[in-house]
Each structure stands twice: as structure tokens, then as C-alpha cells.
Design a protein around this motif. Structure first.
Motif, PDB file in Angstrom:
ATOM      1  N   ASP A  39      -7.825   0.603   2.922  1.00  7.71           N
ATOM      2  CA  ASP A  39      -6.456   0.729   2.414  1.00  7.71           C
ATOM      3  C   ASP A  39      -5.893   2.102   2.759  1.00  7.71           C
ATOM      4  O   ASP A  39      -4.749   2.231   3.221  1.00  7.71           O
ATOM      5  CB  ASP A  39      -6.423   0.537   0.891  1.00  7.71           C
ATOM      6  N   GLU A  40      -6.695   3.139   2.546  1.00 11.15           N
ATOM      7  CA  GLU A  40      -6.252   4.502   2.838  1.00 11.15           C
ATOM      8  C   GLU A  40      -6.070   4.711   4.333  1.00 11.15           C
ATOM      9  O   GLU A  40      -5.093   5.326   4.780  1.00 11.15           O
ATOM     10  CB  GLU A  40      -7.249   5.510   2.279  1.00 11.15           C
ATOM     11  N   GLU A  42      -5.421   2.477   6.665  1.00 13.57           N
ATOM     12  CA  GLU A  42      -4.283   1.721   7.175  1.00 13.57           C
ATOM     13  C   GLU A  42      -2.956   2.354   6.763  1.00 13.57           C
ATOM     14  O   GLU A  42      -1.943   2.206   7.460  1.00 13.57           O
ATOM     15  CB  GLU A  42      -4.360   0.281   6.674  1.00 13.57           C
ATOM     16  N   ALA A  43      -2.952   3.087   5.659  1.00 13.58           N
ATOM     17  CA  ALA A  43      -1.719   3.720   5.178  1.00 13.58           C
ATOM     18  C   ALA A  43      -1.473   5.080   5.817  1.00 13.58           C
ATOM     19  O   ALA A  43      -0.375   5.624   5.708  1.00 13.58           O
ATOM     20  CB  ALA A  43      -1.768   3.880   3.659  1.00 13.58           C
ATOM     21  N   SER A  44      -2.478   5.615   6.488  1.00 14.85           N
ATOM     22  CA  SER A  44      -2.351   6.951   7.075  1.00 14.85           C
ATOM     23  C   SER A  44      -1.627   6.890   8.410  1.00 14.85           C
ATOM     24  O   SER A  44      -1.924   6.049   9.258  1.00 14.85           O
ATOM     25  CB  SER A  44      -3.742   7.562   7.274  1.00 14.85           C
ATOM     26  N   ASP A  45      -0.682   7.792   8.603  1.00 13.95           N
ATOM     27  CA  ASP A  45       0.014   7.908   9.885  1.00 13.95           C
ATOM     28  C   ASP A  45      -0.608   8.978  10.777  1.00 13.95           C
ATOM     29  O   ASP A  45      -0.147   9.202  11.900  1.00 13.95           O
ATOM     30  CB  ASP A  45       1.492   8.254   9.670  1.00 13.95           C
ATOM     31  N   ARG A  93     -10.997  -6.164   9.374  1.00 15.23           N
ATOM     32  CA  ARG A  93     -10.097  -5.001   9.268  1.00 15.23           C
ATOM     33  C   ARG A  93     -10.623  -3.836  10.102  1.00 15.23           C
ATOM     34  O   ARG A  93      -9.836  -3.085  10.683  1.00 15.23           O
ATOM     35  CB  ARG A  93      -9.926  -4.608   7.809  1.00 15.23           C
ATOM     36  N   ASP A 262       3.760   6.207  12.668  1.00 11.03           N
ATOM     37  CA  ASP A 262       3.591   4.908  12.026  1.00 11.03           C
ATOM     38  C   ASP A 262       3.419   3.858  13.135  1.00 11.03           C
ATOM     39  O   ASP A 262       4.316   3.661  13.949  1.00 11.03           O
ATOM     40  CB  ASP A 262       4.824   4.582  11.187  1.00 11.03           C
ATOM     41  N   SER A 264       2.550   0.609  12.545  1.00  8.73           N
ATOM     42  CA  SER A 264       2.536  -0.733  11.965  1.00  8.73           C
ATOM     43  C   SER A 264       3.274  -1.750  12.836  1.00  8.73           C
ATOM     44  O   SER A 264       2.904  -2.923  12.876  1.00  8.73           O
ATOM     45  CB  SER A 264       3.111  -0.718  10.549  1.00  8.73           C
TER      46      SER A 264
END
Length: 267
Positions: A39-40, A42-45, A93, A262, A264
Motif C-alpha cells: 500500500d505504501e 504503490e502510494a509513493s511517487d 502486486r 505519479d 498511476s
């Protein structure tokens, strides 16, 4: 209980499977730790790589914890299968994470520990490492993807030999079969992993993401489909901010500056 320790240093997340009393066996708690780490990540840019290893000098991970395994067989539909679903999701993942995942294998890796290695992008091993699927020694088939990943990485014959005969591979054989990039003395293991991640620190995050995902996409596509997928991914890359930074830096005779990004939209 096994937990997963994590920290981020210089654009790299370091994960340690930490259960020294049980040779870093896998438990629901360790699965939760991997899920939280992902989770961390995947959220990091800003992240550029992940390194995963085990605590101590005995084992990377020996797979599912024997006490928890009793609970699994006691209630397969409520305990075992949901746990396997979580394991499958975590390993997928790893494969879809837009940065490389490097396994630093510090000792014995069997069953679920071996399945983690198969899902990593790059693997370095201590020279006294031994790995094996060995599910059939316990009378069960693999359940977290080993049959599919091993066949793709090793080919049909070696995957069947590995799993049907419960054979063990030493570090030299892992390198020869393509399961590991390098085998090094135990004292040099983390330095070997560090040499790998040091090469991606500061590089273009969109470039890393597109390259990893394009290579991964080759597994499920024909050559024609794969070439079209690479073309699609390259077009997405061109739409990212700073796609021309490497070119501009070369022309201007300066070091490129790739900061956070980012990615995503590339996934």
C-alpha cells in the motif's frame, strides 16, 4: 508470529520477513505486513525499488507457519483458501509494482518462501542458499503460484523436476537455471542487492515503470501482441511530464533531473 519490518531510504523500500523463532515462516500477520508495505509503495511517487530479505542467517522464509497450517487444514474454506487468495494478490502486486522488486535470499527458502522469490524481478542469493518448492513432501500441490511462475521462468522440464521430485537447488544451480542473477558470499549479500538498486536510484520513474511492465507483459502475449503492448506503453510514457528530460540533459550537457512522478496513469 512473523512480522514484516520496513523502512524507506534513498528511494528504496527495504522489507524484512522477521520471525527468527520460526525461520521467518509466513503467517496472517506477515501477510498483513506485506499488504501494508505494498500500500505504501504503490502510494509513493518517489520510490525506485523494493528489496526483500529475511531476518538472520538461517532462512529467507520456510513458507507457511506450521501452527497456522493446522488452522488452515482445520477449516480450509474459512481459513486456508482466503489466506491463499491474499498470498496470490500480494505476489501479483509485486509483479505489477511500477518499480523492481529485488529478493536478497539469505538462506533456506522453501514452499511459500520459494513462491515469493519467483514473483520478484531480480534475485541475488547467498552462496550457501538452498531453495525448493517441496510442497509434495507434505502431500499437497503448490498453492501460491509456483506451478505457473516456475514453468514460465524455468521451462516445463525443470519446473516439473523441481516440483514433482521435491528437489532442492543450491545457489550455483539457481544462477545456472536463471532463478538468480548472482550468488555471492553471505557477508556480501546486501551489498550485492544494493549495487542493483543503486543503479535505479534517481532514474526516470515513468521510464522504470514502463520498462518493467512491458517486459512483464511479454509473458502473456504473442510476439505481435507484445510489440503492440510495448508501443502502447511507450505512447503512455510520452504523455508523462519530463519524458524528454534525458534528451534535454544530453543536449545541454548536464545531468538529468528526474524527481518524483505519479505513474498511476501508466498502470
Amino acid at each position: 508470529m512473523t512480522e514484516v519490518l520496513r523502512e524507506i531510504r534513498d528511494q528504496v523500500m527495504y522489507l524484512t520477513i522477521h520471525g527468527p523463532a520460526t525461520m521467518n515462516s509466513m503467517t496472517p500477520e506477515s501477510m498483513s505486513g506485506l499488504e501494508a508495505a505494498l500500500d505504501e509503495a504503490e502510494a509513493s511517487d518517489d520510490l525506485r525499488a523494493v528489496v526483500i530479505t529475511g531476518t538472520g542467517d538461517r532462512a529467507f522464509s520456510v513458507g507457511i507457519d506450521i501452527t497456522f497450517l493446522g488452522d488452515c487444514f482445520g477449516d480450509p474454506h474459512v481459513v486456508f483458501l482466503p489466506y491463499l487468495d491474499r498470498f496470490h494478490a500480494v505476489l501479483r502486486r509485486f509483479e505489477l509494482l511500477p518499480v523492481p522488486v529485488v529478493a536478497a535470499v539469505n538462506g533456506l527458502a522453501r514452499a511459500g518462501g520459494f513462491e515469493i522469490i519467483l514473483a520478484c524481478d531480480l534475485v541475488v542469493v547467498a552462496d550457501d542458499t538452498r531453495v525448493g518448492d517441496i510442497h509434495l513432501e507434505f502431500g499437497v500441490p503448490p498453492g501460491a503460484g509456483a506451478s505457473q511462475r516456475a514453468a514460465r521462468k524455468l521451462g516445463d522440464q525443470r519446473a516439473k523436476a523441481l516440483m514433482l521430485t521435491s528437489m532442492w537447488l543450491d545457489a550455483e544451480t539457481m544462477v545456472r537455471w536463471g532463478l538468480a542473477l548472482e550468488a555471492v558470499p553471505r557477508a556480501d549479500l546486501m551489498a550485492a542487492a544494493e549495487r542493483i538498486v543503486d543503479r535505479v536510484r534517481g532514474l526516470s520513474r515513468p521510464g522504470i515503470a514502463v520498462t518493467k511492465l512491458a517486459i512483464g507483459g511479454a509473458q502473456d502475449r504473442t510476439l505481435s501482441q507484445g510489440l503492440a503492448f510495448e508501443r502502447e506503453m511507450f505512447e503512455r510514457f510520452l504523455a508523462t511530464e519530463g519524458a524528454d528530460e534525458g534528451y534535454a540533459a544530453f543536449v545541454e550537457k548536464r545531468r538529468p533531473e528526474w524527481g518524483s512522478a505519479d505513474v498511476s496513469a501508466l498502470l
